[in-house]
Design a protein around this motif. Structure first.
Motif, mmCIF file in Angstrom:
data_model
loop_
_atom_site.group_PDB
_atom_site.id
_atom_site.type_symbol
_atom_site.label_atom_id
_atom_site.label_comp_id
_atom_site.label_asym_id
_atom_site.label_seq_id
_atom_site.Cartn_x
_atom_site.Cartn_y
_atom_site.Cartn_z
ATOM 1 N N MET A 1 0.860 -1.187 0.000
ATOM 2 C CA MET A 1 0.000 0.000 0.000
ATOM 3 C C MET A 1 0.892 1.231 0.000
ATOM 4 N N SER A 2 1.067 1.843 -1.169
ATOM 5 C CA SER A 2 2.032 2.924 -1.295
ATOM 6 C C SER A 2 1.438 4.276 -0.924
ATOM 7 N N LYS A 3 0.108 4.399 -0.986
ATOM 8 C CA LYS A 3 -0.485 5.684 -0.627
ATOM 9 C C LYS A 3 -1.112 5.591 0.759
ATOM 10 N N ILE A 4 -1.354 6.747 1.344
ATOM 11 C CA ILE A 4 -1.965 6.788 2.672
ATOM 12 C C ILE A 4 -3.452 6.468 2.543
ATOM 13 N N TYR A 5 -3.929 5.578 3.426
ATOM 14 C CA TYR A 5 -5.348 5.213 3.445
ATOM 15 C C TYR A 5 -6.023 6.024 4.554
ATOM 16 N N TYR A 6 -6.894 6.925 4.147
ATOM 17 C CA TYR A 6 -7.622 7.750 5.116
ATOM 18 C C TYR A 6 -8.882 7.013 5.569
ATOM 19 N N LYS A 7 -9.089 6.940 6.882
ATOM 20 C CA LYS A 7 -10.200 6.163 7.433
ATOM 21 C C LYS A 7 -11.412 7.050 7.699
ATOM 22 N N SER A 8 -12.582 6.458 7.492
ATOM 23 C CA SER A 8 -13.834 7.121 7.866
ATOM 24 C C SER A 8 -14.023 7.035 9.381
ATOM 25 N N LEU A 9 -14.983 7.787 9.901
ATOM 26 C CA LEU A 9 -15.285 7.716 11.337
ATOM 27 C C LEU A 9 -15.698 6.306 11.738
ATOM 28 N N GLU A 10 -16.445 5.635 10.856
ATOM 29 C CA GLU A 10 -16.886 4.257 11.156
ATOM 30 C C GLU A 10 -15.683 3.319 11.218
ATOM 31 N N GLU A 11 -14.753 3.507 10.304
ATOM 32 C CA GLU A 11 -13.559 2.657 10.315
ATOM 33 C C GLU A 11 -12.710 2.914 11.557
ATOM 34 N N ILE A 12 -12.611 4.161 11.962
ATOM 35 C CA ILE A 12 -11.837 4.478 13.174
ATOM 36 C C ILE A 12 -12.444 3.788 14.393
ATOM 37 N N GLU A 13 -13.767 3.709 14.454
ATOM 38 C CA GLU A 13 -14.406 3.007 15.584
ATOM 39 C C GLU A 13 -14.091 1.512 15.558
ATOM 40 N N LEU A 14 -14.005 0.928 14.371
ATOM 41 C CA LEU A 14 -13.638 -0.493 14.264
ATOM 42 C C LEU A 14 -12.173 -0.703 14.663
ATOM 43 N N ILE A 15 -11.317 0.243 14.274
ATOM 44 C CA ILE A 15 -9.905 0.159 14.683
ATOM 45 C C ILE A 15 -9.791 0.345 16.198
ATOM 46 N N ARG A 16 -10.637 1.204 16.763
ATOM 47 C CA ARG A 16 -10.652 1.376 18.219
ATOM 48 C C ARG A 16 -11.006 0.053 18.910
ATOM 49 N N GLU A 17 -11.999 -0.640 18.360
ATOM 50 C CA GLU A 17 -12.405 -1.920 18.948
ATOM 51 C C GLU A 17 -11.238 -2.912 18.936
ATOM 52 N N SER A 18 -10.523 -2.972 17.816
ATOM 53 C CA SER A 18 -9.358 -3.859 17.734
ATOM 54 C C SER A 18 -8.261 -3.416 18.691
ATOM 55 N N SER A 19 -8.034 -2.111 18.766
ATOM 56 C CA SER A 19 -6.971 -1.584 19.628
ATOM 57 C C SER A 19 -7.279 -1.831 21.100
ATOM 58 N N LEU A 20 -8.541 -1.709 21.479
ATOM 59 C CA LEU A 20 -8.918 -1.979 22.872
ATOM 60 C C LEU A 20 -8.766 -3.456 23.215
ATOM 61 N N LEU A 21 -8.997 -4.325 22.227
ATOM 62 C CA LEU A 21 -8.758 -5.753 22.477
ATOM 63 C C LEU A 21 -7.263 -6.012 22.680
ATOM 64 N N VAL A 22 -6.419 -5.314 21.933
ATOM 65 C CA VAL A 22 -4.973 -5.406 22.179
ATOM 66 C C VAL A 22 -4.664 -4.981 23.615
ATOM 67 N N SER A 23 -5.241 -3.874 24.040
ATOM 68 C CA SER A 23 -4.999 -3.377 25.403
ATOM 69 C C SER A 23 -5.475 -4.378 26.452
ATOM 70 N N LYS A 24 -6.639 -4.980 26.205
ATOM 71 C CA LYS A 24 -7.151 -6.003 27.137
ATOM 72 C C LYS A 24 -6.233 -7.221 27.165
ATOM 73 N N THR A 25 -5.688 -7.585 26.008
ATOM 74 C CA THR A 25 -4.752 -8.720 25.945
ATOM 75 C C THR A 25 -3.494 -8.412 26.751
ATOM 76 N N LEU A 26 -2.969 -7.209 26.598
ATOM 77 C CA LEU A 26 -1.779 -6.825 27.367
ATOM 78 C C LEU A 26 -2.078 -6.772 28.866
ATOM 79 N N ALA A 27 -3.316 -6.431 29.217
ATOM 80 C CA ALA A 27 -3.712 -6.462 30.637
ATOM 81 C C ALA A 27 -3.752 -7.903 31.159
ATOM 82 N N GLU A 28 -4.159 -8.836 30.306
ATOM 83 C CA GLU A 28 -4.116 -10.259 30.700
ATOM 84 C C GLU A 28 -2.674 -10.713 30.907
ATOM 85 N N VAL A 29 -1.785 -10.263 30.036
ATOM 86 C CA VAL A 29 -0.359 -10.551 30.204
ATOM 87 C C VAL A 29 0.137 -9.970 31.534
#
Length: 261
Positions: free
Chosen positions: A1-29
């Motif tokens: 992916m050579s160009k920057i992919y700009y995310k919609s507000l809906e996509e940012i919320e989905l990325i937030r959901e994934s990022s929070l799961l990462v944070s929860k996983t690190l809390a389990e660690v």
């Protein structure tokens, strides 16, 4: 992916959901990381936790990487393999995690201080985390990539630490690694302009000694040239007007660590 992919507000919320799961996983660690535990056990726990939450470990089999976490003790900078290494009192253990949920990626890393660490390691962790905080403050519309890098480099080098050059932050969301690259060094006012819709992983990688690194023959593990300790903190961040929107969080990890004391 050579160009920057700009995310919609809906996509940012989905990325937030994934990022929070990462944070929860690190809390389990965080709940189980302590002297006597192997780094491989942490990896197995994380893989199970991620899958149990309807997601996929983003690192597992990424370009052939064979684990779900990157776990890097002490002089390892990043991309360390989970192994039979037994965690010791006084270690620094950097844990980097990524997940894919609903086809969107989250990515975050945290360096754990195991028990009582020496003064150099304590300062290194504090400064690296502060480097991330200052860098995140620059992830706003109208800033430039160089402003982020300068914020990290300036604080790290004023404290006598080395800023790793060979590895950088990156765009994230639709893929694990996207444009733009986000170096931890740079000049204020240089580089591409930050715009609404960009989502980036900001991840200072700071060495206690020299900035130089060595790449291991396993194709992944990176260590400091002088074998002095290294620290790594990372957030997934959406660029916004006025104030950056941090999609991952350390609060879940730190709540666990406070409870353990």
């Amino acid at each position: 992916m050579s160009k920057i992919y700009y995310k919609s507000l809906e996509e940012i919320e989905l990325i937030r959901e994934s990022s929070l799961l990462v944070s929860k996983t690190l809390a389990e660690v965080a709940k189980v990381i302590q002297p006597g535990v192997t780094t491989k056990k942490l990896d197995q726990l994380a893989e199970t936790f991620i899958k149990d939450h309807g997601a996929i470990p983003a690192f597992l089999n990424y370009n052939g990487f064979p684990y779900s976490l990157c776990i890097s003790p002490n002089e390892q900078v990043v991309h360390g393999f989970p192994s039979d290494y037994v965690i010791q009192e006084g270690d620094l253990i950097s844990v980097d995690c990524g997940v894919i949920k609903n086809n969107y990626f989250g990515d975050s890393a945290y360096t754990f201080s195991i028990g009582e660490v020496d003064a150099e390691k304590k300062k290194l962790v504090e400064v690296t985390q502060e480097c991330l905080r200052l860098a995140v403050e620059k992830a706003v519309v109208g800033s430039r990539i160089g402003d982020i890098g300068f914020a990290v480099q300036d604080l790290a080098e004023r404290n006598g630490f080395g800023v790793v050059r060979e590895l950088v932050g990156h765009g994230v969301g639709v893929k694990l690694h996207e444009k733009p690259e986000v170096p931890n060094y740079g000049k204020r006012g240089s580089g591409i302009k930050l715009e609404e819709g960009m989502v980036i992983a900001i991840e200072p990688m700071i060495n206690a000694g020299t900035a130089g690194v060595k790449f291991w023959s396993d194709g992944w593990t990176v260590t400091s040239n002088d074998n002095r300790p290294s620290a790594h903190f990372e957030h997934t961040v959406a660029v916004k007007k006025g104030k950056a929107d941090v999609l991952s969080t350390f609060s879940l990890i730190e709540e666990v660590l406070i409870e353990k004391k």
